[in-house]
Scaffold this motif. Structure first.
Motif, PDB file in Angstrom:
ATOM      1  N   GLU A 256       3.580  -0.262   0.279  1.00  0.00           N
ATOM      2  CA  GLU A 256       5.004  -0.236   0.627  1.00  0.00           C
ATOM      3  C   GLU A 256       5.854  -0.811  -0.493  1.00  0.00           C
ATOM      4  N   ALA A 257       5.263  -1.683  -1.302  1.00  0.00           N
ATOM      5  CA  ALA A 257       5.960  -2.294  -2.436  1.00  0.00           C
ATOM      6  C   ALA A 257       5.127  -2.103  -3.692  1.00  0.00           C
ATOM      7  N   GLY A 258       5.817  -2.073  -4.819  1.00  0.00           N
ATOM      8  CA  GLY A 258       5.113  -1.889  -6.073  1.00  0.00           C
ATOM      9  C   GLY A 258       4.426  -3.132  -6.565  1.00  0.00           C
ATOM     10  N   ALA A 259       5.065  -4.297  -6.326  1.00  0.00           N
ATOM     11  CA  ALA A 259       4.530  -5.521  -6.919  1.00  0.00           C
ATOM     12  C   ALA A 259       5.052  -6.748  -6.184  1.00  0.00           C
ATOM     13  N   GLN A 260       4.428  -7.861  -6.476  1.00  0.00           N
ATOM     14  CA  GLN A 260       4.854  -9.170  -5.990  1.00  0.00           C
ATOM     15  C   GLN A 260       4.617 -10.185  -7.096  1.00  0.00           C
ATOM     16  N   ILE A 261       5.623 -10.992  -7.392  1.00  0.00           N
ATOM     17  CA  ILE A 261       5.416 -12.161  -8.254  1.00  0.00           C
ATOM     18  C   ILE A 261       4.945 -13.280  -7.348  1.00  0.00           C
ATOM     19  N   HIS A 262       3.735 -13.745  -7.565  1.00  0.00           N
ATOM     20  CA  HIS A 262       3.231 -14.769  -6.652  1.00  0.00           C
ATOM     21  C   HIS A 262       2.025 -15.484  -7.250  1.00  0.00           C
ATOM     22  N   GLY A 263       1.632 -16.545  -6.577  1.00  0.00           N
ATOM     23  CA  GLY A 263       0.500 -17.334  -7.014  1.00  0.00           C
ATOM     24  C   GLY A 263      -0.821 -16.637  -6.778  1.00  0.00           C
ATOM     25  N   ASP A 264      -1.872 -17.192  -7.382  1.00  0.00           N
ATOM     26  CA  ASP A 264      -3.177 -16.546  -7.315  1.00  0.00           C
ATOM     27  C   ASP A 264      -3.821 -16.598  -5.938  1.00  0.00           C
ATOM     28  N   TRP A 265      -3.238 -17.369  -5.007  1.00  0.00           N
ATOM     29  CA  TRP A 265      -3.774 -17.373  -3.645  1.00  0.00           C
ATOM     30  C   TRP A 265      -3.550 -16.029  -2.946  1.00  0.00           C
ATOM     31  N   ALA A 266      -2.698 -15.181  -3.525  1.00  0.00           N
ATOM     32  CA  ALA A 266      -2.540 -13.827  -2.980  1.00  0.00           C
ATOM     33  C   ALA A 266      -3.876 -13.077  -2.985  1.00  0.00           C
ATOM     34  N   GLN A 267      -4.768 -13.463  -3.892  1.00  0.00           N
ATOM     35  CA  GLN A 267      -6.066 -12.789  -3.972  1.00  0.00           C
ATOM     36  C   GLN A 267      -6.846 -12.861  -2.662  1.00  0.00           C
ATOM     37  N   GLY A 268      -6.670 -13.962  -1.942  1.00  0.00           N
ATOM     38  CA  GLY A 268      -7.373 -14.091  -0.668  1.00  0.00           C
ATOM     39  C   GLY A 268      -6.991 -13.002   0.311  1.00  0.00           C
ATOM     40  N   GLU A 269      -5.714 -12.580   0.286  1.00  0.00           N
ATOM     41  CA  GLU A 269      -5.258 -11.524   1.177  1.00  0.00           C
ATOM     42  C   GLU A 269      -5.807 -10.162   0.750  1.00  0.00           C
ATOM     43  N   PHE A 270      -5.850  -9.906  -0.557  1.00  0.00           N
ATOM     44  CA  PHE A 270      -6.454  -8.668  -1.040  1.00  0.00           C
ATOM     45  C   PHE A 270      -7.928  -8.602  -0.639  1.00  0.00           C
ATOM     46  N   ALA A 271      -8.618  -9.736  -0.726  1.00  0.00           N
ATOM     47  CA  ALA A 271     -10.041  -9.768  -0.382  1.00  0.00           C
ATOM     48  C   ALA A 271     -10.264  -9.477   1.094  1.00  0.00           C
ATOM     49  N   VAL A 272      -9.468 -10.091   1.967  1.00  0.00           N
ATOM     50  CA  VAL A 272      -9.594  -9.857   3.405  1.00  0.00           C
ATOM     51  C   VAL A 272      -9.333  -8.392   3.734  1.00  0.00           C
ATOM     52  N   ALA A 273      -8.419  -7.759   2.980  1.00  0.00           N
ATOM     53  CA  ALA A 273      -8.097  -6.342   3.199  1.00  0.00           C
ATOM     54  C   ALA A 273      -9.131  -5.405   2.584  1.00  0.00           C
ATOM     55  N   GLY A 274     -10.127  -5.965   1.909  1.00  0.00           N
ATOM     56  CA  GLY A 274     -11.181  -5.151   1.326  1.00  0.00           C
ATOM     57  C   GLY A 274     -10.790  -4.457   0.042  1.00  0.00           C
ATOM     58  N   GLN A 275      -9.706  -4.935  -0.602  1.00  0.00           N
ATOM     59  CA  GLN A 275      -9.277  -4.306  -1.845  1.00  0.00           C
ATOM     60  C   GLN A 275      -9.998  -4.912  -3.051  1.00  0.00           C
ATOM     61  N   VAL A 276     -10.148  -4.096  -4.085  1.00  0.00           N
ATOM     62  CA  VAL A 276     -10.920  -4.485  -5.256  1.00  0.00           C
ATOM     63  C   VAL A 276      -9.988  -4.603  -6.461  1.00  0.00           C
ATOM     64  N   ALA A 277     -10.051  -5.750  -7.125  1.00  0.00           N
ATOM     65  CA  ALA A 277      -9.247  -5.953  -8.326  1.00  0.00           C
ATOM     66  C   ALA A 277      -9.655  -4.949  -9.397  1.00  0.00           C
ATOM     67  N   GLY A 278      -8.647  -4.342 -10.044  1.00  0.00           N
ATOM     68  CA  GLY A 278      -8.912  -3.358 -11.078  1.00  0.00           C
ATOM     69  C   GLY A 278      -9.022  -1.943 -10.560  1.00  0.00           C
ATOM     70  N   GLU A 279      -9.225  -1.801  -9.258  1.00  0.00           N
ATOM     71  CA  GLU A 279      -9.308  -0.475  -8.644  1.00  0.00           C
ATOM     72  C   GLU A 279      -8.123  -0.214  -7.717  1.00  0.00           C
ATOM     73  N   ASP A 280      -7.896  -1.149  -6.797  1.00  0.00           N
ATOM     74  CA  ASP A 280      -6.808  -0.988  -5.831  1.00  0.00           C
ATOM     75  C   ASP A 280      -5.535  -1.714  -6.265  1.00  0.00           C
ATOM     76  N   TYR A 281      -5.694  -2.735  -7.050  1.00  0.00           N
ATOM     77  CA  TYR A 281      -4.544  -3.508  -7.522  1.00  0.00           C
ATOM     78  C   TYR A 281      -4.868  -4.102  -8.886  1.00  0.00           C
ATOM     79  N   SER A 282      -3.803  -4.443  -9.600  1.00  0.00           N
ATOM     80  CA  SER A 282      -3.942  -5.113 -10.891  1.00  0.00           C
ATOM     81  C   SER A 282      -3.203  -6.435 -10.853  1.00  0.00           C
ATOM     82  N   CYS A 283      -3.573  -7.313 -11.752  1.00  0.00           N
ATOM     83  CA  CYS A 283      -2.935  -8.625 -11.835  1.00  0.00           C
ATOM     84  C   CYS A 283      -2.616  -8.919 -13.291  1.00  0.00           C
ATOM     85  N   LEU A 284      -1.435  -9.451 -13.528  1.00  0.00           N
ATOM     86  CA  LEU A 284      -1.009  -9.765 -14.886  1.00  0.00           C
ATOM     87  C   LEU A 284      -0.636 -11.244 -14.972  1.00  0.00           C
ATOM     88  N   PRO A 285      -1.493 -12.092 -15.546  1.00  0.00           N
ATOM     89  CA  PRO A 285      -1.098 -13.483 -15.764  1.00  0.00           C
ATOM     90  C   PRO A 285       0.021 -13.546 -16.782  1.00  0.00           C
TER      91      PRO A 285
END
Length: 410
Positions: A256-285
């Motif tokens: 529904e949204a393209g991006a979120q500026i947020h802390g790395d704890w957002a990863q926990g929500e991606f994990a619960v949703a079964g999403q895979v870093a690099g495949e379903d979403y990207s992260c830019l430090p």
């Protein structure tokens, strides 16, 4: 999971005075799906490896809701057995009042001085040479999380930095996607401002304001660039009508949204949703511009008690929180980095590995919790939220107000 014999030996000094099971109430504000999965690792380890029982005291709402309740209980004489706070300056007054337990003996017995990395995490728990908290993780806020589905809908490549993301905003809008997800709580808007500052400022300018409290730099051209980017962010977030941070993260998870500026704890929500870093979403430090992180995070403090059994249980929990097994299990679920520099995190996902590489390279900055008092942070929170929600407030006006806050910051 069973503790190593080394850890059991180190905690013997705490357990020696404890007879039988002790219920230990532990308060925290970890209530989202990913956070609940992470805190369960701590509770299960405590219950399985000690003779005591973790009594969960989760407080729904943000840190801004939970923290005053926690502090009020401690000051008011109704303390919990242990409580989460951010390591930094939040507990200064409680320590000065003698209301928090000195756990230097636990830190020394378990060699925290040798394993906590970076060392300033333990320094943030130390007052006059004595240790008053157990740091459990490193959280950094300089990330942008990007939905691959959203950019596919828009027919554009996944951006590699903030400027590319801003340029993709019109295409996202045309595809029916909200460009930037943002919750409506004050701390979230200030978090976004802080992330933009770290990403866009020369480090000397960032340190001049956030470490040296130089108001002239805050009022200068380097910070004008940050406020202009913050103005872009508020325009990109129009239509992001959610309150809690994890609801904003869910907008990215669902496309529904393209991006979120947020802390790395957002990863926990991606994990619960079964999403895979690099495949379903990207992260830019560093929002794609700087390989740098701040070293904020969480720690547990232990209110002073006259009950020897509770104190023994408190110290056993403190020791367990930094054990290698618990550090791995907890941080993999939380999306944060461990505070120990000597453990195997090979199971971490791509985004966590990026964070570990930056940490190991020394690309770290102090967090706002370490740099500013809670009063100053609250003032900045309120200013950023006012600007975010007042479309006719100009960049010049918000920057002038910000510089005044820095001039009086402590």
């Amino acid at each position: 999971m069973k503790l190593t014999s080394k850890l059991l030996a180190a905690t013997a000094l705490c357990a020696a005075t404890s007879a039988g099971a002790t219920e230990l109430e532990v308060t925290h504000w970890w209530t989202s799906g990913g956070e609940a999965a992470a805190v369960a690792e701590l509770a299960n380890a405590f219950n399985a490896n000690t003779d005591h029982e973790w009594v969960d005291g989760a407080i729904a709402g943000s840190s801004g809701v939970a923290r005053p309740i926690i502090i009020s209980r401690i000051i008011g004489g109704e303390p919990m057995g242990a409580t989460q706070l951010n390591h930094g300056r939040q507990a200064e007054e409680l320590i000065e009042a003698g209301l928090l337990l000195d756990i230097t003996d636990v830190a020394e017995a378990n060699g925290w001085m040798d394993v906590v990395n970076p060392s300033n995490l333990l320094s943030a728990c130390t007052v006059d040479g004595r240790v008053y908290c157990a740091p459990v993780n490193i959280h950094s806020t300089q990330w942008i999380w990007l939905s691959h589905d959203a950019f596919e809908k828009a027919g554009t490549a996944v951006p590699a930095n903030w400027d590319e993301f801003v340029a993709a905003g019109p295409a996202l809008r045309e595809a029916g996607v909200v460009p930037l997800a943002m919750g409506q709580q004050q701390w979230q808007t200030n978090l976004a401002f802080g992330a933009l500052a770290v990403a866009l400022l020369p480090e000397a300018s960032w340190r001049a304001v956030n470490v040296d409290k130089d108001a002239s730099v805050a009022a200068g051209p380097d910070y004008t660039r940050v406020f202009e980017a913050f103005d872009d962010a508020r325009k990109l977030a129009v239509g992001s009508n959610v309150n809690d941070w994890n609801m904003a993260t869910n907008m990215v998870i669902t496309g529904e949204a393209g991006a979120q500026i947020h802390g790395d704890w957002a990863q926990g929500e991606f994990a619960v949703a079964g999403q895979v870093a690099g495949e379903d979403y990207s992260c830019l430090p560093g929002l794609g511009f700087r390989e740098v992180l701040d070293t904020g995070g969480d720690a547990f403090y232990f209110p002073v008690t006259d009950d020897e059994d509770i104190e023994a249980a408190q110290k056993e929990l403190a020791a367990l929180l930094l054990s290698p097994e618990v550090q791995v299990a907890f941080n993999l679920k939380k999306g944060s980095l461990p505070v120990r520099g000597d453990i195997d995190m090979s199971a971490a996902n791509d985004c966590m590995q990026k964070g570990i590489e930056i940490l190991n390279s020394g690309g770290v900055l102090p967090s706002a919790d370490m740099a500013f008092t809670q009063d100053t942070i609250t003032q900045i929170d309120e200013l950023m939220t006012t600007f975010w929600n007042t479309p006719d407030m100009t960049v010049a006006e918000v920057q002038e107000s910000y510089a005044k806050i820095i001039a009086s910051a402590d």
